[in-house]
Design a protein around this motif. Structure first.
Motif, short mmCIF file in Angstrom:
data_model
loop_
_atom_site.label_atom_id
_atom_site.label_comp_id
_atom_site.label_asym_id
_atom_site.label_seq_id
_atom_site.Cartn_x
_atom_site.Cartn_y
_atom_site.Cartn_z
N ARG A 1 26.87 -1.21 -42.67
CA ARG A 1 27.26 -1.05 -41.27
C ARG A 1 26.30 -0.06 -40.63
NH1 ARG A 1 30.24 -5.05 -39.69
NH2 ARG A 1 28.48 -5.83 -40.89
N GLN B 1 34.48 3.07 -40.79
CA GLN B 1 34.01 1.79 -41.30
C GLN B 1 33.50 1.89 -42.74
OE1 GLN B 1 31.20 -0.06 -38.59
NE2 GLN B 1 32.44 0.53 -36.82
N SER C 1 35.89 -1.20 -43.23
CA SER C 1 35.15 -2.14 -42.41
C SER C 1 35.99 -3.39 -42.14
CB SER C 1 33.84 -2.53 -43.10
OG SER C 1 33.18 -3.55 -42.38
N LEU D 1 34.68 -6.15 -40.25
CA LEU D 1 33.85 -7.34 -40.08
C LEU D 1 32.75 -7.46 -41.13
CD1 LEU D 1 33.37 -7.32 -36.19
CD2 LEU D 1 35.11 -8.51 -37.53
N SER E 1 27.60 -9.72 -38.20
CA SER E 1 28.06 -9.36 -36.87
C SER E 1 27.19 -8.29 -36.23
CB SER E 1 29.51 -8.87 -36.94
OG SER E 1 29.60 -7.73 -37.79
N SER F 1 27.16 -2.71 -35.66
CA SER F 1 27.54 -3.82 -36.53
C SER F 1 28.94 -4.33 -36.22
CB SER F 1 27.47 -3.39 -38.00
OG SER F 1 26.15 -3.13 -38.39
N GLU F 2 29.82 -3.40 -35.87
CA GLU F 2 31.15 -3.80 -35.41
C GLU F 2 31.64 -2.76 -34.40
OE1 GLU F 2 34.43 -2.71 -38.58
OE2 GLU F 2 32.77 -3.73 -39.58
#
Length: 280
Positions: free
Chosen positions: A3, A28, A32, A34, A212, A244-245
């Motif tokens: 991430r 995350q 996390s 995603l 993502s 990343s998310e």
């Protein structure tokens, strides 16, 4: 996988993104939502440029091999460091050792680079990939990851002059060699790189289903949506974040980066373009 985030805009303390949001990068690392893995505990790193740094100055770099959630040195650094541009990364190894030289971001001169994804069957392709790196750059490679090899290939192909094309050439070489070695869908990547002035972000995979990636909505639009939010009002119109998310659940704050595309964060209008690998 990993991430990461890239921030550019009004100078802020690192902890305002690494620790304070509900779904911060540190959160995350444990939870996390995603990522391929829920936990990303194989190292952490942040590279940042000083508030008064001259153009093209070398960024500062912190990298640790332990889990981000328990790194007390990172916690101290994040609460006391202010920066207008920084990249941060939490690592989940895809097979290479957990060691400081394998933690992101990677630095060369005034450039930083980080990556989420992999070169599939990297051990089979590594020799041919490394031989394509400029011999003058080769001694600077300190670790053993595919991500660092990607960085030095991009530098070899002109990252400092034409960043998007350099990364397209790097991706094209990986796919070309992947086919030569019988590796199906050899490249999976989201990448951020910066020279301390502009930030380039890439989302691409050989199979067309990339990890993502999101960018923040323009500040003026967010302030119009949430005029009571003091945190948004203090940020300049130039402020932008790629992640990343998402770091929170503020409706309308995050937009997905399109598949097979790249973006440029810069003074004035940002750019969004199509990413197309260029084979040798």
């Amino acid at each position: 996988m990993c991430r990461w985030l890239a921030y550019s805009g009004t100078p802020i303390r690192l902890e305002e993104l690494l620790y304070e949001p509900r779904f911060s990068l540190i959160d995350q690392s444990m939870h996390s939502r995603l990522g391929v893995e829920t936990t990303n505990g194989d190292g952490v790193g942040v590279g940042w440029y000083g508030v008064d740094a001259p153009p093209l100055a070398e960024p500062a770099l912190f990298r640790g091999t332990g889990p981000a959630w328990s790194d007390l040195n990172l916690r101290e650094l994040a609460r006391s460091t202010v920066s207008p541009l920084f990249l941060a990364h939490i690592r989940a190894s895809t097979g290479t050792p957990v060691q400081q030289t394998n933690c992101h971001p990677f630095r060369h001169g005034n450039w930083l680079w980080l990556h989420n994804g992999c070169i599939r069957e990297f051990a089979r392709l590594k020799r041919d990939l490394v031989l394509a790196i400029d011999p003058a750059l080769y001694p600077s490679i300190a670790g053993s990851t595919d991500s660092e090899v990607m960085f030095y290939l991009a530098l070899t192909y002109g990252l400092r002059d034409r960043p998007a094309l350099a990364v397209e050439r790097m991706a094209g070489l990986v796919e070309y060699l992947g086919r030569a070695h019988g590796v199906e869908n050899p490249l999976q990547m989201t990448v951020a790189t910066t020279d301390g002035d502009r930030v380039w972000c890439f989302r691409y995979s050989s199979e067309g289903h990339s990890r993502s990636l999101f960018y923040s909505t323009e500040m003026s639009a967010l302030v119009a949506l949430y005029p009571e939010n003091a945190n948004l009002r203090r940020l300049s119109e130039e402020t932008r974040l790629v992640v990343s998310e998402p770091l929170g659940e503020l409706e309308g704050a995050w937009q997905p980066v399109p598949e097979s595309s790249y973006g440029v964060i810069q003074k004035g209008d940002d750019e969004l373009g199509r990413f197309e690998p260029v084979e040798p």
